[in-house]
Design a protein around this motif. Structure first.
Motif: not given
Length: 147
Positions: A116, A120-121, A125-126, A129-130
């Motif tokens: 995660n 996200t980096r 987005m995590d 969510r993606r």
């Protein structure tokens, strides 16, 4: 013993120059082998290779390959490997119904929290969510992972 020494000396006189390879030629060959290997190998196969496997396939030491890889590709092997793994995970999230945990495990992450964080980096987005963004906005297609 003296006869062996004379025989060895004769051998080097006859074949010595043919056996010499300058460090510049050796580096060039390894660099070209790496470039050729990267050109011919699909990304899907590259993402599953370890540094040691790639070193064996390109006939380099891992240490030498690290330097050449940085020079040829522009980033370290670890960075590129991570990028390819995350890109493949992004593709799987967009195109399958697999659980995020299963995608993380399939891409080699033993920890969902590390996956995660890294995802996200990289994508802003995590993973959950993606995935939702793919479902709500069909025009968003993941860009293919390239080397």
């Amino acid at each position: 013993a003296r006869f062996r020494l004379q025989l060895l000396q004769l051998f080097f006189e006859v074949f010595g120059q043919e056996m010499e390879v300058s460090p510049a030629e050796e580096t060039f060959d390894a660099r070209e082998r790496l470039r050729e290997f990267l050109k011919q190998t699909p990304t899907s196969k590259l993402v599953d290779l370890s540094m040691n496997e790639l070193a064996r396939l390109t006939r380099c030491t891992p240490r030498h390959l690290r330097r050449l890889f940085q020079e040829v590709v522009g980033v370290s092997f670890r960075e590129k490997h991570t990028e390819l793994r995350l890109a493949r995970a992004r593709d799987l999230l967009a195109t399958t119904e697999s659980k995020v945990l299963d995608v993380a495990l399939e891409r080699g992450y033993q920890s969902i929290s590390l996956f995660n964080v890294m995802f996200t980096r990289r994508f802003g987005m995590d993973p959950r969510r993606r995935r939702r963004s793919y479902r709500t906005t069909p025009s968003i297609n993941p860009e293919p992972a390239n080397l």
